[in-house]
Design an enzyme around this catalytic site. Structure first.
Site, PDB file in Angstrom:
ATOM      1  N   GLY A  51      -5.639  -6.988   0.210  1.00 35.62           N
ATOM      2  CA  GLY A  51      -6.155  -6.068   1.227  1.00 35.62           C
ATOM      3  C   GLY A  51      -5.274  -4.836   1.309  1.00 35.62           C
ATOM      4  O   GLY A  51      -4.663  -4.426   0.319  1.00 35.62           O
ATOM      5  N   GLU A  52      -5.251  -4.225   2.496  1.00 29.16           N
ATOM      6  CA  GLU A  52      -4.448  -3.011   2.759  1.00 29.16           C
ATOM      7  C   GLU A  52      -4.964  -1.777   2.021  1.00 29.16           C
ATOM      8  O   GLU A  52      -4.413  -0.694   2.152  1.00 29.16           O
ATOM      9  CB  GLU A  52      -2.960  -3.207   2.385  1.00 29.16           C
ATOM     10  CG  GLU A  52      -2.256  -4.321   3.107  1.00 29.16           C
ATOM     11  CD  GLU A  52      -0.798  -4.489   2.657  1.00 29.16           C
ATOM     12  OE1 GLU A  52      -0.283  -3.626   1.914  1.00 29.16           O
ATOM     13  OE2 GLU A  52      -0.169  -5.485   3.054  1.00 29.16           O
ATOM     14  N   GLY A  53      -5.997  -1.917   1.201  1.00 32.49           N
ATOM     15  CA  GLY A  53      -6.444  -0.819   0.359  1.00 32.49           C
ATOM     16  C   GLY A  53      -5.761  -0.795  -0.991  1.00 32.49           C
ATOM     17  O   GLY A  53      -5.917   0.160  -1.762  1.00 32.49           O
ATOM     18  N   ILE A 105       0.828  -1.207   0.000  1.00 30.34           N
ATOM     19  CA  ILE A 105       0.000   0.000   0.000  1.00 30.34           C
ATOM     20  C   ILE A 105       0.866   1.262   0.000  1.00 30.34           C
ATOM     21  O   ILE A 105       0.508   2.265  -0.623  1.00 30.34           O
ATOM     22  CB  ILE A 105      -1.011   0.000   1.173  1.00 30.34           C
ATOM     23  CG1 ILE A 105      -2.021   1.154   1.030  1.00 30.34           C
ATOM     24  CG2 ILE A 105      -0.323   0.052   2.530  1.00 30.34           C
ATOM     25  CD1 ILE A 105      -2.843   1.134  -0.239  1.00 30.34           C
TER      26      ILE A 105
END
Length: 344
Positions: free
Chosen positions: A310-312, A92
């Site tokens: 994930g993590e954006g 990210i």
């Protein structure tokens, strides 16, 4: 918590559509970019949309349900990854840096005591949730506090000029929480909602689904959306849900990431369905239950590139495409402007 979310004003919709359709291109030829441009113009109620100070808020929290052996990774990976975010070494960090997106990291409930750090937002409610296979993950008060924390962070960003926000998460065990929320909110089968997470094999996935099924039955007396979120969610999920509801109240564009972030939206939309009007779905996660979530929310993701980190990260990668939608709308000539003959 109550959020005063207004329905999107559609009075400019015909003018927005006309402006898109009279650009120097065949009708509909920019595909999803046209849909995205239309949506952003409607959210902002303007014919001159602008994306200002984009931000992604990554929320981290630990989960008591890891006691049930639902992840191949130990719980300490959560705080280790938070340190990696702060050290700017995670995926990210790479993608937000690349696309000039402000990255914020919040400790919403990590089972670790962090030293004071200017880069870390202290939004800790507790040192991880309880094991929801045995009791509620968090109290109603804790869930409300997490949601308020998320709303407060978004409010501050909005005051600084941000009008588009994405969310990310980190928390060992949180695909189990997300799958449990999906199961509880949509009444789907636990096994259909349950995927590999951080790398479970088939035997592990079957066990994980059994834990979720048991938990959903245990908490079947919870019948309000907030009570279900408190019983089966995580601090990071509740924080993101509150943040999304506040972002919609403030008429911000919401970039929705993958499985866990969408579970937060699922909870938020059960609390106030109007939040969905403000959402752009960045990608379809390769995590098994995400397709079910997107189908339930009638969502069309921008990307489908087999990501499930994930993590954006999905939102960070999709952002340049969102920017392209705004840019063509604002900068591309119409047939009339360019002196180009349109079709008869």
């Amino acid at each position: 918590m109550h959020f005063n979310i207004q329905a999107i004003n559609k009075e400019l919709s015909e003018q927005i559509t006309h402006k898109i359709n009279t650009k120097t291109k065949p009708l509909g030829s920019l595909g999803k970019l046209e849909t995205i441009a239309q949506k952003i113009c409607e959210i902002q109620n303007t014919l001159t949309p602008e994306l200002k100070k984009p931000a992604i808020l990554v929320c981290a929290g630990d989960h008591g349900v890891t006691e049930e052996g639902v992840s191949p990774f130990p719980q300490e990976v959560t705080f280790q990854m938070v340190m990696n975010f702060l050290g700017e070494g995670a995926a990210i960090n790479v993608f937000t840096r690349q696309n000039n997106i402000k990255l914020l990291v919040a400790d919403t409930g990590v089972n670790f005591i962090f030293k004071s750090n200017d880069k870390l937002i202290d939004a800790k409610v507790a040192h991880g949730t309880k094991n929801f296979a045995k009791e509620v993950a968090m109290s109603a008060e804790q869930c409300e506090q997490a949601m308020k924390n998320g709303a407060s962070i978004v409010d501050e960003l909005h005051q600084e000029g941000t009008n588009i926000i994405g969310f990310g998460e980190m928390g060992i065990g949180n695909t189990t929480a997300a799958a449990a929320l999906l199961t509880a909110y949509t009444n789907c089968a636990a096994i259909d909602a349950t995927g590999a997470g951080t790398g479970m094999d088939e035997k592990g996935i079957t066990h994980k689904a059994a834990v979720i099924e048991k938990a959903v039955v245990l908490h079947q007396d919870k019948n309000t959306p907030a009570d279900i979120l408190a019983a089966l969610g995580g601090f990071e999920i509740a924080t993101i849900a509150g943040a999304m509801l506040k972002a919609a109240e403030l008429k911000m564009v919401i970039l929705v990431d993958g499985f866990i972030v969408t579970s937060a939206l699922l909870a938020a939309s059960e609390i106030n369905n109007k939040v969905l009007d403000y959402c752009i779905f960045s990608h379809k996660s390769h995590e098994k239950g995400h397709a079910l979530m997107l189908e339930h929310l009638k969502a069309e993701p921008v990307l489908d590139i087999s990501m499930r980190l994930g993590e954006g990260t999905g939102s960070a990668i999709a952002y340049p495409i969102i920017q392209s939608a705004v840019n063509f709308f604002n900068e591309m000539s119409s047939f009339e402007d360019a002196g180009v003959s349109n079709k008869d």
